[in-house]
Design a protein around this motif. Structure first.
Motif, PDB file in Angstrom:
ATOM      1  N   ALA A  82     105.650 -22.296 -73.483  1.00 53.38           N
ATOM      2  CA  ALA A  82     104.669 -21.567 -74.403  1.00 53.38           C
ATOM      3  C   ALA A  82     103.640 -22.575 -74.712  1.00 53.38           C
ATOM      4  CB  ALA A  82     105.771 -21.105 -75.648  1.00 53.38           C
ATOM      5  N   GLY A  83     103.954 -23.787 -75.147  1.00 56.76           N
ATOM      6  CA  GLY A  83     102.789 -24.649 -75.395  1.00 56.76           C
ATOM      7  C   GLY A  83     101.676 -24.922 -74.294  1.00 56.76           C
ATOM      8  N   VAL A  84     102.077 -25.041 -73.143  1.00 59.48           N
ATOM      9  CA  VAL A  84     101.368 -25.279 -71.891  1.00 59.48           C
ATOM     10  C   VAL A  84     100.254 -24.023 -71.695  1.00 59.48           C
ATOM     11  CG1 VAL A  84     101.178 -25.038 -69.517  1.00 59.48           C
ATOM     12  CG2 VAL A  84     102.884 -26.613 -70.580  1.00 59.48           C
ATOM     13  N   LEU A  85     100.993 -22.608 -72.332  1.00 58.40           N
ATOM     14  CA  LEU A  85     100.225 -21.516 -72.182  1.00 58.40           C
ATOM     15  C   LEU A  85      98.724 -21.614 -73.099  1.00 58.40           C
ATOM     16  CD1 LEU A  85     100.271 -18.733 -71.249  1.00 58.40           C
ATOM     17  CD2 LEU A  85     101.399 -17.785 -73.078  1.00 58.40           C
ATOM     18  N   LEU A  86      98.865 -22.516 -74.167  1.00 59.63           N
ATOM     19  CA  LEU A  86      97.680 -22.671 -74.990  1.00 59.63           C
ATOM     20  C   LEU A  86      96.654 -23.340 -74.086  1.00 59.63           C
ATOM     21  CD1 LEU A  86      99.592 -23.992 -78.147  1.00 59.63           C
ATOM     22  CD2 LEU A  86      98.763 -21.720 -77.850  1.00 59.63           C
ATOM     23  N   PHE A  87      97.016 -24.218 -73.236  1.00 58.23           N
ATOM     24  CA  PHE A  87      96.123 -25.092 -72.495  1.00 58.23           C
ATOM     25  C   PHE A  87      95.622 -24.044 -71.565  1.00 58.23           C
ATOM     26  CE2 PHE A  87      98.431 -28.440 -74.711  1.00 58.23           C
ATOM     27  CZ  PHE A  87      97.123 -29.147 -75.109  1.00 58.23           C
ATOM     28  N   VAL A  88      96.328 -23.338 -70.862  1.00 55.25           N
ATOM     29  CA  VAL A  88      95.899 -22.238 -69.682  1.00 55.25           C
ATOM     30  C   VAL A  88      94.879 -21.228 -70.429  1.00 55.25           C
ATOM     31  CG1 VAL A  88      96.800 -20.475 -68.264  1.00 55.25           C
ATOM     32  CG2 VAL A  88      98.255 -22.531 -68.541  1.00 55.25           C
ATOM     33  N   THR A  89      95.040 -20.847 -71.466  1.00 50.81           N
ATOM     34  CA  THR A  89      94.254 -19.888 -72.047  1.00 50.81           C
ATOM     35  C   THR A  89      92.939 -20.619 -72.719  1.00 50.81           C
ATOM     36  OG1 THR A  89      95.633 -19.886 -74.387  1.00 50.81           O
ATOM     37  CG2 THR A  89      95.822 -18.013 -72.505  1.00 50.81           C
ATOM     38  N   ASN A  90      92.841 -21.867 -72.603  1.00 54.41           N
ATOM     39  CA  ASN A  90      91.619 -22.772 -73.191  1.00 54.41           C
ATOM     40  C   ASN A  90      91.655 -22.622 -74.978  1.00 54.41           C
ATOM     41  OD1 ASN A  90      90.739 -23.987 -71.097  1.00 54.41           O
ATOM     42  ND2 ASN A  90      89.851 -21.991 -70.494  1.00 54.41           N
ATOM     43  N   THR A  91      92.783 -22.463 -75.530  1.00 51.03           N
ATOM     44  CA  THR A  91      93.023 -22.431 -76.665  1.00 51.03           C
ATOM     45  C   THR A  91      92.746 -23.786 -77.548  1.00 51.03           C
ATOM     46  OG1 THR A  91      94.871 -20.729 -76.697  1.00 51.03           O
ATOM     47  CG2 THR A  91      94.541 -21.950 -78.866  1.00 51.03           C
ATOM     48  N   HIS A  92      92.939 -24.837 -76.528  1.00 50.46           N
ATOM     49  CA  HIS A  92      92.496 -26.014 -77.304  1.00 50.46           C
ATOM     50  C   HIS A  92      90.868 -26.392 -77.397  1.00 50.46           C
ATOM     51  CE1 HIS A  92      92.407 -26.540 -73.132  1.00 50.46           C
ATOM     52  NE2 HIS A  92      92.017 -27.794 -73.151  1.00 50.46           N
ATOM     53  N   VAL A  93      90.149 -25.692 -76.470  1.00 47.28           N
ATOM     54  CA  VAL A  93      88.806 -26.056 -76.524  1.00 47.28           C
ATOM     55  C   VAL A  93      87.726 -24.731 -76.774  1.00 47.28           C
ATOM     56  CG1 VAL A  93      89.014 -27.885 -74.858  1.00 47.28           C
ATOM     57  CG2 VAL A  93      88.654 -25.496 -74.049  1.00 47.28           C
ATOM     58  N   ARG A  94      88.193 -23.673 -76.914  1.00 47.62           N
ATOM     59  CA  ARG A  94      87.356 -22.407 -77.342  1.00 47.62           C
ATOM     60  C   ARG A  94      86.802 -22.537 -78.772  1.00 47.62           C
ATOM     61  NH1 ARG A  94      89.898 -17.591 -73.746  1.00 47.62           N
ATOM     62  NH2 ARG A  94      88.713 -18.190 -71.697  1.00 47.62           N
ATOM     63  N   ARG A  95      85.638 -22.302 -78.733  1.00 46.28           N
ATOM     64  CA  ARG A  95      84.675 -22.147 -80.057  1.00 46.28           C
ATOM     65  C   ARG A  95      85.199 -20.736 -80.767  1.00 46.28           C
ATOM     66  NH1 ARG A  95      80.556 -24.121 -82.978  1.00 46.28           N
ATOM     67  NH2 ARG A  95      79.185 -22.580 -84.099  1.00 46.28           N
ATOM     68  N   ARG A  96      85.324 -19.992 -79.976  1.00 48.50           N
ATOM     69  CA  ARG A  96      85.779 -18.508 -80.485  1.00 48.50           C
ATOM     70  C   ARG A  96      87.018 -18.125 -79.722  1.00 48.50           C
ATOM     71  NH1 ARG A  96      82.212 -15.384 -83.005  1.00 48.50           N
ATOM     72  NH2 ARG A  96      82.994 -13.463 -82.363  1.00 48.50           N
ATOM     73  N   TYR A  97      87.946 -17.616 -80.497  1.00 48.54           N
ATOM     74  CA  TYR A  97      89.056 -17.101 -79.682  1.00 48.54           C
ATOM     75  C   TYR A  97      88.861 -15.550 -79.242  1.00 48.54           C
ATOM     76  CZ  TYR A  97      92.014 -20.909 -81.255  1.00 48.54           C
ATOM     77  OH  TYR A  97      92.808 -21.985 -81.508  1.00 48.54           O
ATOM     78  N   TYR A  98      89.709 -15.441 -77.811  1.00 51.81           N
ATOM     79  CA  TYR A  98      89.630 -14.330 -77.354  1.00 51.81           C
ATOM     80  C   TYR A  98      91.175 -13.647 -77.489  1.00 51.81           C
ATOM     81  CZ  TYR A  98      85.151 -15.460 -75.738  1.00 51.81           C
ATOM     82  OH  TYR A  98      83.756 -15.922 -75.593  1.00 51.81           O
ATOM     83  N   ILE A  99      91.469 -12.493 -76.987  1.00 47.92           N
ATOM     84  CA  ILE A  99      92.745 -11.751 -77.298  1.00 47.92           C
ATOM     85  C   ILE A  99      93.862 -12.794 -76.643  1.00 47.92           C
ATOM     86  CG2 ILE A  99      92.520 -10.232 -75.138  1.00 47.92           C
ATOM     87  CD1 ILE A  99      94.159  -9.411 -78.500  1.00 47.92           C
ATOM     88  N   SER A 100      93.471 -13.218 -75.579  1.00 46.67           N
ATOM     89  CA  SER A 100      94.283 -14.380 -74.819  1.00 46.67           C
ATOM     90  C   SER A 100      94.783 -15.411 -75.765  1.00 46.67           C
ATOM     91  CB  SER A 100      94.019 -14.859 -73.438  1.00 46.67           C
ATOM     92  OG  SER A 100      92.667 -15.329 -73.796  1.00 46.67           O
ATOM     93  N   ASN A 101      93.784 -15.844 -76.636  1.00 43.99           N
ATOM     94  CA  ASN A 101      94.208 -17.001 -77.332  1.00 43.99           C
ATOM     95  C   ASN A 101      94.825 -16.580 -78.591  1.00 43.99           C
ATOM     96  OD1 ASN A 101      90.797 -17.485 -76.560  1.00 43.99           O
ATOM     97  ND2 ASN A 101      92.122 -19.134 -76.088  1.00 43.99           N
ATOM     98  N   PHE A 102      94.843 -15.388 -79.089  1.00 41.49           N
ATOM     99  CA  PHE A 102      95.536 -14.940 -80.281  1.00 41.49           C
ATOM    100  C   PHE A 102      97.018 -14.614 -79.722  1.00 41.49           C
ATOM    101  CE2 PHE A 102      91.417 -13.958 -81.953  1.00 41.49           C
ATOM    102  CZ  PHE A 102      91.411 -14.599 -83.086  1.00 41.49           C
ATOM    103  N   ILE A 103      97.190 -14.188 -78.611  1.00 40.26           N
ATOM    104  CA  ILE A 103      98.456 -13.830 -77.830  1.00 40.26           C
ATOM    105  C   ILE A 103      99.162 -15.291 -77.698  1.00 40.26           C
ATOM    106  CG2 ILE A 103      99.564 -13.026 -75.655  1.00 40.26           C
ATOM    107  CD1 ILE A 103      97.510 -10.629 -75.822  1.00 40.26           C
TER     108      ILE A 103
END
Length: 198
Positions: A82-103
C-alpha cells in the motif's frame, strides 16, 4: 507554503514505507522469545502438528500463535505494498492530487487503522494467555535442568505499542496532509479564478 507541503508529502510517503518496514520486522521477531523458551518443552506430532505432550503447562501458546503470526507477516507486507502504491500514483511529487492520489492515500489510512486494531486486539489476547496460562515455575525448572532459555517477560507483546504507534502516527499525518493539500488546492483555484476575472 506549497513548497513546504510538497516536501512534507514526499517525506510522509517515505515514512509510510519505513513504518511498514518496522511492523514487518516486528512480525518477524515477535515469536523469537516464545520459540526459544517454549518450543523445546513441546512434543509435537509431525503429521498433525498437534501437541502430544508438554513439559510446561501453557507452552501450547507457541502453536496457538502460529496462524496469527503468519497472517501478521502477510498483512505487514500488504501495508508495504500500500505504501508503494503512493509512489506508483506519484503521490509523493504531485502538486495537485488526482483521484488516484486520494484513493491510494485512503487505502493507506484505512489499511493502517484496520491493521493496527486487529493486531492490537490479538496481541493483547495472546499476552493475557501467555501471562496467565504458562507455568513459569515449571518453565524455570526446565530451563535450569536443560540449560535452555528462560523468558517470562511480555516485552515482545508490549513492543507492538511502539511499532503500531509509529504506523498510526504516519496514518494521522496522511489525514493532516490531505486536509492541507485540499485547502491549498482550493486556495490556488480561487486565486486563479480571481486572476481570470480580473
Amino acid at each position: 507554503m506549497y513548497k513546504k507541503q510538497m516536501v512534507f508529502q514526499k517525506i510522509l510517503c517515505l515514512l509510510t514505507l519505513i513504518s511498514g518496514g518496522i511492523v514487518f520486522l516486528y512480525s518477524l521477531g515477535i515469536m523469537t522469545d516464545i520459540y526459544d523458551s517454549l518450543f523445546k518443552t513441546l512434543t509435537i506430532d509431525s503429521a498433525t502438528h498437534k501437541v502430544i505432550r508438554t513439559k510446561v503447562p501453557g507452552a501450547e501458546i507457541y502453536l496457538d500463535m502460529q496462524p496469527f503470526n503468519s497472517l501478521l507477516l502477510k498483512l505487514s507486507i500488504g501495508f508495504l505494498i500500500a505504501g508503494v502504491l503512493l509512489f506508483v500514483t506519484n503521490t509523493h511529487v504531485r502538486r495537485r492530487y488526482y483521484i488516484s492520489n486520494f484513493i491510494s492515500t485512503a487505502i493507506v489510512v484505512c489499511y493502517g487503522v484496520g491493521f493496527s486494531f486487529w493486531a492490537h486486539t490479538n496481541l493483547e489476547k495472546y499476552k493475557t494467555q501467555f501471562l496467565t496460562t504458562v507455568d513459569f515455575e515449571a518453565l524455570k525448572e526446565y530451563s535450569q535442568k536443560w540449560k535452555s532459555y528462560y523468558n517470562d517477560s511480555p516485552f515482545w507483546f508490549d513492543l507492538h505499542y511502539v511499532a503500531f504507534g509509529i504506523l498510526l502516527a504516519v496514518v494521522v499525518l496522511h489525514v493532516i496532509n490531505i486536509i492541507c493539500k485540499v485547502s491549498l488546492m482550493k486556495g490556488e483555484k480561487a486565486l486563479l479564478n480571481g486572476k481570470e476575472e480580473a
